[in-house]
Design a protein around this motif. Structure first.
Motif, PDB file in Angstrom:
ATOM      1  N   THR A 165       0.852  -1.189   0.000  1.00  0.00           N
ATOM      2  CA  THR A 165       0.000   0.000   0.000  1.00  0.00           C
ATOM      3  C   THR A 165       0.885   1.235   0.000  1.00  0.00           C
ATOM      4  O   THR A 165       2.086   1.164   0.311  1.00  0.00           O
ATOM      5  CB  THR A 165      -0.915   0.062   1.246  1.00  0.00           C
ATOM      6  OG1 THR A 165      -0.104   0.234   2.406  1.00  0.00           O
ATOM      7  CG2 THR A 165      -1.768  -1.197   1.390  1.00  0.00           C
ATOM      8  N   GLU A 168       2.213   1.864   3.545  1.00  0.00           N
ATOM      9  CA  GLU A 168       3.361   1.020   3.884  1.00  0.00           C
ATOM     10  C   GLU A 168       4.633   1.545   3.223  1.00  0.00           C
ATOM     11  O   GLU A 168       5.705   1.540   3.827  1.00  0.00           O
ATOM     12  CB  GLU A 168       3.100  -0.426   3.449  1.00  0.00           C
ATOM     13  CG  GLU A 168       2.045  -1.138   4.279  1.00  0.00           C
ATOM     14  CD  GLU A 168       1.725  -2.533   3.770  1.00  0.00           C
ATOM     15  OE1 GLU A 168       0.946  -3.239   4.441  1.00  0.00           O
ATOM     16  OE2 GLU A 168       2.258  -2.930   2.702  1.00  0.00           O
ATOM     17  N   ALA A 193       1.703  -7.633   3.279  1.00  0.00           N
ATOM     18  CA  ALA A 193       1.033  -6.666   4.147  1.00  0.00           C
ATOM     19  C   ALA A 193       1.710  -6.586   5.515  1.00  0.00           C
ATOM     20  O   ALA A 193       2.001  -7.605   6.131  1.00  0.00           O
ATOM     21  CB  ALA A 193      -0.441  -7.043   4.316  1.00  0.00           C
ATOM     22  N   ASN A 195       0.450  -5.549   8.323  1.00  0.00           N
ATOM     23  CA  ASN A 195      -0.474  -6.087   9.319  1.00  0.00           C
ATOM     24  C   ASN A 195      -1.183  -7.287   8.714  1.00  0.00           C
ATOM     25  O   ASN A 195      -1.925  -7.140   7.746  1.00  0.00           O
ATOM     26  CB  ASN A 195      -1.493  -5.024   9.722  1.00  0.00           C
ATOM     27  CG  ASN A 195      -2.441  -5.493  10.814  1.00  0.00           C
ATOM     28  OD1 ASN A 195      -2.546  -6.687  11.094  1.00  0.00           O
ATOM     29  ND2 ASN A 195      -3.149  -4.569  11.440  1.00  0.00           N
ATOM     30  N   ASP A 198      -4.814  -7.104   7.686  1.00  0.00           N
ATOM     31  CA  ASP A 198      -5.222  -6.164   6.634  1.00  0.00           C
ATOM     32  C   ASP A 198      -5.070  -6.735   5.226  1.00  0.00           C
ATOM     33  O   ASP A 198      -5.449  -6.077   4.250  1.00  0.00           O
ATOM     34  CB  ASP A 198      -4.380  -4.887   6.720  1.00  0.00           C
ATOM     35  CG  ASP A 198      -4.662  -4.072   7.961  1.00  0.00           C
ATOM     36  OD1 ASP A 198      -5.723  -4.306   8.576  1.00  0.00           O
ATOM     37  OD2 ASP A 198      -3.831  -3.217   8.316  1.00  0.00           O
ATOM     38  N   THR A 201      -8.067  -6.862   2.819  1.00  0.00           N
ATOM     39  CA  THR A 201      -8.738  -5.588   2.562  1.00  0.00           C
ATOM     40  C   THR A 201      -7.829  -4.569   1.880  1.00  0.00           C
ATOM     41  O   THR A 201      -8.238  -3.430   1.654  1.00  0.00           O
ATOM     42  CB  THR A 201      -9.256  -4.986   3.884  1.00  0.00           C
ATOM     43  OG1 THR A 201      -8.164  -4.808   4.790  1.00  0.00           O
ATOM     44  CG2 THR A 201     -10.303  -5.892   4.507  1.00  0.00           C
ATOM     45  N   SER A 202      -6.607  -4.971   1.554  1.00  0.00           N
ATOM     46  CA  SER A 202      -5.684  -4.054   0.876  1.00  0.00           C
ATOM     47  C   SER A 202      -5.115  -4.689  -0.393  1.00  0.00           C
ATOM     48  O   SER A 202      -3.934  -4.550  -0.686  1.00  0.00           O
ATOM     49  CB  SER A 202      -4.550  -3.636   1.818  1.00  0.00           C
ATOM     50  OG  SER A 202      -3.824  -4.765   2.270  1.00  0.00           O
TER      51      SER A 202
END
Length: 362
Positions: A165, A168, A193, A195, A198, A201-202
Motif C-alpha cells: 500500500t 506502507e 502486508a 499487518n 489487513d 482488505t488491501s
C-alpha cells in the motif's frame, strides 16, 4: 522520444547503482530460489535472490558461498519481519487436525515427525545476512528494526522494502529504505502486508499501486506482481518503476527445480485460476486454485490457524502430496500472469524480458 529517454535513464541509473546489466530482479521466493536459478539470473545481468525465511544462519552462509563460487553477480537476501506470535484456539486446532488428517491420508500419508511451528531465530538470521554482505537485503511483512537498518547503512548494504500500500511505502521510506518494492495483488506467494489482518482488505492491483507509490516516495521503486513477459516490464517502466522483480515468471526456468506437476500447472493457469488463501500457512498468499484450496475455504471448513501454526499443521499433507506429485494437496504458489511464464533457460528469459520491453518502448 523524451518519455522513452527518461525511462531508460531512470532504469539505467538504477541498474548501474547495483552493477547490473539489466534492471530485472529475481523475486526472493523462500524455498524456490535455488542457487542455480539465482546464478543464472545474475550471470545474465540481473539480480539473483534468496528468501531466507526458513533457513538457519549456517544455511544462509552456505547459500551465499555456493552462489559466489559460481557468480560474481549481484543478489539480494530477503526475510520476513516476524509477526507477534498468536495461537489457535484449542477447538479450532482440533478441527483443523481432523480436517487435515483426511487430506494427508489421501495424499499418501507422512513418513516424517509432526512439524514444529517454531521458526528460525530472526536476530541470528539478520546477523548471518549482514555477515554475508550482499549488495541488497530486502524485507517483507514490515520494516527492519532500527539497529538492523543502521548496520545495513554502515556496511553499505541497500535495503529494499516490500510494500503493498502507499501507507506502507511511506512508512518504509521514512524508516530508511533505499528502494521500495511495490507488490501488486497479482503477485504469487505471500502478500507482504505489514499487518496480517489487513491483507484481504488491501488487495491493490499493480497498475494502481505503482504510480501512487512512485508519486509518494523519493526513492526508486521496483514493480512486482503479475509481470511475466516483456509487455509487463514495459508497462511497469512506463508507470514509473526503475526496475521489475519477477517470481512466477522464472518458476518454469530450466534452473528452477520446482516439481514438474507444479511447473506444468503454471503453464495452463489463467488469471482467474489463482486465489488468495490462508489455507497453507495462515498468512495470505496467492495460489493455484487446487481442490484443497477450494475445500479449505468452503462453508463448514475450519478457519486457518495463525501463521506459523497453520504452516506446521499442513506440512504433512504438503510433503505427502509433493512426494506423490499430487497437485491437489501441494503448496503451488502462482501469480495471476502464470500462463505467460516460459519454460526456457533463465538467461533467455532475462534477455527476452528486457529486449522485448525495449522494443515496446520505441
Amino acid at each position: 522520444m523524451k518519455t522513452r529517454q527518461a525511462i531508460l535513464e531512470r532504469s539505467s541509473s538504477f541498474a548501474r547503482r547495483l552493477q547490473l546489466r539489466v534492471p530485472i530482479l529475481l523475486a526472493p521466493m523462500a524455498g524456490a530460489c535455488p542457487v542455480s536459478l539465482s546464478v543464472a539470473v545474475a550471470n545474465a545481468g540481473g539480480m539473483g535472490a534468496c528468501g531466507t525465511l526458513l533457513m538457519s544462519p549456517t544455511q544462509i552462509s552456505d547459500w551465499v558461498l555456493a552462489f559466489r563460487e559460481s557468480s560474481n553477480g549481484c543478489f539480494q537476501l530477503n526475510n520476513w519481519i516476524p509477526d507477534p506470535v498468536m495461537a489457535a484456539e484449542a477447538m479450532q486446532e482440533r478441527q483443523l487436525r481432523t480436517f487435515l488428517a483426511s487430506w494427508e491420508a489421501e495424499m499418501g500419508g507422512s513418513d516424517s515427525q509432526e512439524a514444529s511451528s517454531a521458526t528460525p531465530d530472526f536476530e541470528e538470521q539478520c546477523e548471518a545476512m549482514l555477515a554475508a554482505e550482499p549488495a541488497v537485503i530486502s524485507s517483507i511483512m514490515g520494516v527492519y528494526p532500527e539497529p538492523m537498518v543502521a548496520e545495513m547503512k554502515h556496511r553499505g548494504i541497500l535495503w529494499f522494502a516490500t510494500a503493498t500500500t502507499v501507507a506502507e511505502a511511506i512508512e518504509a521510506a521514512t524508516a530508511g529504505a533505499d528502494v521500495i518494492v511495490a507488490q501488486g495483488m497479482e503477485a504469487g506467494g505471500h502478500r507482504g502486508a505489514f499487518n496480517p489482518a489487513d491483507a484481504e482488505t488491501s488487495l491493490v492491483g499493480l497498475f494502481s499501486l505503482l504510480p501512487a507509490i512512485v508519486d509518494a516516495v523519493d526513492v526508486p521503486v521496483v514493480a512486482t506482481g503479475g509481470i511475466s513477459d516483456a509487455r509487463g516490464v514495459a508497462a511497469a517502466l512506463m508507470l514509473g518503476a526503475s526496475g521489475v522483480q519477477v517470481g512466477t515468471g522464472f518458476l518454469r526456468a530450466d534452473e528452477s527445480g520446482i516439481a514438474p506437476v507444479w511447473a506444468d500447472a503454471i503453464a495452463r493457469t489463467a488469471p482467474e485460476d489463482t486465489v488468495a488463501t490462508r489455507a497453507f500457512s495462515g498468512r495470505l498468499g496467492r495460489s493455484i486454485r487446487t481442490r484443497y484450496v477450494t475445500e479449505a475455504s468452503a462453508a463448514g471448513a475450519p478457519a486457518p490457524a495463525p501463521y506459523p501454526m497453520q504452516r506446521a499443521l499442513t506440512k504433512g499433507m504438503r510433503d505427502a502430496a509433493t512426494r506423490a506429485g499430487n497437485l491437489d494437496g501441494m503448496q503451488v504458489w502462482a501469480g495471476q500472469s502464470s500462463k505467460l511464464a516460459r519454460a526456457a533457460p533463465a538467461e533467455v528469459i532475462v534477455d527476452d524480458l528486457w529486449l522485448g520491453a525495449l522494443d515496446r518502448l520505441t
